[in-house]
Design an enzyme around this catalytic site. Structure first.
Site, PDB file in Angstrom:
ATOM      1  CG  HIS A 268      13.501 -12.445  47.839  1.00  0.00           C
ATOM      2  ND1 HIS A 268      13.392 -11.081  47.872  1.00  0.00           N
ATOM      3  CD2 HIS A 268      14.625 -12.733  48.555  1.00  0.00           C
ATOM      4  CE1 HIS A 268      14.382 -10.567  48.578  1.00  0.00           C
ATOM      5  NE2 HIS A 268      15.154 -11.539  49.006  1.00  0.00           N
TER       6      HIS A 268
ATOM      7  CG  HIS B 165       7.014  -5.535  50.187  1.00  0.00           C
ATOM      8  ND1 HIS B 165       7.576  -5.441  51.442  1.00  0.00           N
ATOM      9  CD2 HIS B 165       8.035  -5.622  49.315  1.00  0.00           C
ATOM     10  CE1 HIS B 165       8.897  -5.452  51.319  1.00  0.00           C
ATOM     11  NE2 HIS B 165       9.208  -5.571  50.043  1.00  0.00           N
TER      12      HIS B 165
ATOM     13  CG  ASP C 109      10.681  -7.893  42.098  1.00  0.00           C
ATOM     14  OD1 ASP C 109      10.534  -8.312  43.265  1.00  0.00           O
ATOM     15  OD2 ASP C 109      11.788  -7.672  41.586  1.00  0.00           O
TER      16      ASP C 109
END
Ligand code: SDX
Length: 434
Positions: free
Chosen positions: A273, A312, A368
């Protein structure tokens, strides 16, 4: 072929009993899971449940905050496309939008900014708490602890049903997150803590608390200040992700918002995460050069590695935030100089977007993948990266917390289970155990 009906319902036939059930379809393609409970073989059965580990196909709530279309790569906060907000708004303007549901008028924004500005200080006891951590304590562990301890300074935060009280805690948390983050950075470097300066903007004040040396005013480059603001906007909310779900679940027991937010941060910390931005930097550093990429990619295909920053649960297309961050990187590197890890990242992306293994699994760069390269170039140590995710996400977590608290359909979260353990058995005295 059944003829298309006009009834907005499912007809379910239980072939074990031959019984048929009508289950109403709610707005869109949604049914109430509890309507399955009527499906039984025997009258005293518990009834049918749905089984959904990791909640891949379960809506836990109704929400008006963020809309994502994972196939089209669409992300909107309260209806506004993320691209427009990143281009034209400030982070606090977006935080207000997420929290209140509407873009603030000038006077509303000025008053929100003033409220936040005047709550950036933390109790001096917290500065003592910072000093109690090891010099190399991970920044996320430190900030999680300090956020949790803030609950002990504001016992009235337990009045979660009082709207005015909720807003006061929300402002305090949005305001204090950068201060706590900056304190961990200064502690790691053995530098004296820098107190908030009320004349500075939210991000400029954060950069000053991080990097100011001596009494000389820290003047961050406007490019870096704006880049951080954009990164904060992009990280502010993302509907029912793991950490937001944690915030909602903890808050559903009427825990105070500081304790709930500490729990949400703990969920964000994980490398799958929000901890992924730190994991991406460590991965790129470990790959070391473009020439090592083919060997690394082979390791990913053999499942010995995970391509951190890719993939994702919702986006099966390019994460729209990653595109904006990639563009922002170029502006940051104009000021800081190009980060050599960018070459490795760009080549990894080129390969991942062209090879079947990644295409078949819809693995695109997510939020990210590029953010860490920017943070590193801006002078942040890698263990601060998840904290930089948590600072803006506090607005999203708190908006979802308040939406849950005020949602009449919500109760304490308490899922069921499919029991797979042993049937009943009698206690065995220890002398008889083998
Ligand atoms: C965030 O939910 C949110 O909205 C989160 C977030 C937010 O704003 O709050 O967007 C922020 O958390 C972004 C994601 C950051 N995490 C990473 O970058 C870590 C690497 N990515 C993954 O581990 C993974 O893609 C997840 C966790 C993001 C999603 O995992 P899923 O949906 O459970 O997918 P999965 O693990 O079931 O994978 C499906 C397949 C598997 O292959 P097969 O078993 O079918 O052969 O894809 C593979 C996985 O092995 N896979 C990857 C991969 N991600 C999935 N293979 C290599 N590298 C990867 N990154």
């Amino acid at each position: 072929m059944a003829t298309a009906g006009t009834k907005n319902s499912l007809s379910i036939r239980d072939n074990r009993t031959g019984r048929e059930y009508e289950v109403p379809i709610l707005d869109g393609d949604v049914i109430n899971a509890i309507d399955l409970r009527q499906i039984k073989v025997n009258e005293d059965d518990f009834g049918m449940m749905s089984y959904d580990p990791a909640f891949s196909n379960t809506a836990s709530t109704r929400s008006a905050i963020t809309y994502i279309d994972g196939d089209k790569g669409i992300l909107r906060y309260r209806g506004y496309p993320i691209e427009q907000l990143a281009e034209r708004a400030s982070h606090l303007e977006v935080a207000y939008l997420i929290l209140k549901g509407e873009l603030p008028t000038k006077s509303q924004l000025d008053s929100f900014v003033e409220d936040v500005t005047f709550h950036t200080y933390v109790h001096e006891n917290i500065t003592e708490q910072v000093k109690g951590f090891r010099y190399d304590a991970h920044a996320m562990g430190m900030v999680i602890s300090m956020v949790a301890s803030l609950s002990t300074f504001y016992p009235d935060a337990k009045e979660v049903d009082d709207a005015k009280n909720r807003w006061q805690q929300i402002v305090r948390l949005v305001a204090k997150m950068p201060t706590l983050a900056a304190y961990t950075y200064r502690h790691h470097r053995g530098l004296p803590l820098v107190y908030p300066e009320n004349e500075l903007s939210y991000t400029a004040n954060f950069l000053s608390m991080l990097f100011k040396i001596g009494t000389k005013e820290h003047k961050p480059s406007p490019v870096l200040e704006r880049a951080l603001d954009i990164l904060f906007i992009l990280h502010a909310d993302h509907e029912q992700n793991c950490s937001t779900t944690a915030m909602r679940v903890i808050g559903s027991s009427r825990s105070d918002p500081y304790s709930a937010l500490a729990g949400a941060m703990a969920a964000l910390y994980g490398p799958l995460h929000g901890g992924a931005n730190e994991a991406v930097l460590r991965m790129l550093t470990r790959i070391g050069s473009v020439s090592n990429i083919p060997k690394f990619i082979e390791g990913v295909k053999r499942k010995e590695e995970r391509l951190m920053g890719f993939g994702h649960r919702i986006y099966k297309a390019y994460d729209p935030r990653a595109s904006i961050i990639k563009r922002t990187a170029d502006e940051v590197f104009e000021v800081t100089g190009r980060n050599p890890l960018l070459d490795i990242a760009l080549e990894l992306e080129r390969i991942a977007l062209s090879e079947d293994y990644f295409i078949e699994r819809n693995l695109y760069p997510n939020v990210d993948f590029y953010s860490g390269i920017i943070y590193q170039s801006m002078g942040f140590p890698v263990e601060m990266f998840p904290v930089l995710f948590a600072i803006p996400r506090a607005a999203g977590w708190l908006a979802h917390w308040e939406e849950m608290i005020t949602d009449k359909e919500q109760r304490i979260a308490r899922p069921l289970q499919v029991f797979t353990g042993p049937a009943v058995r009698d206690f065995v005295p220890i002398s008889d155990r083998r």
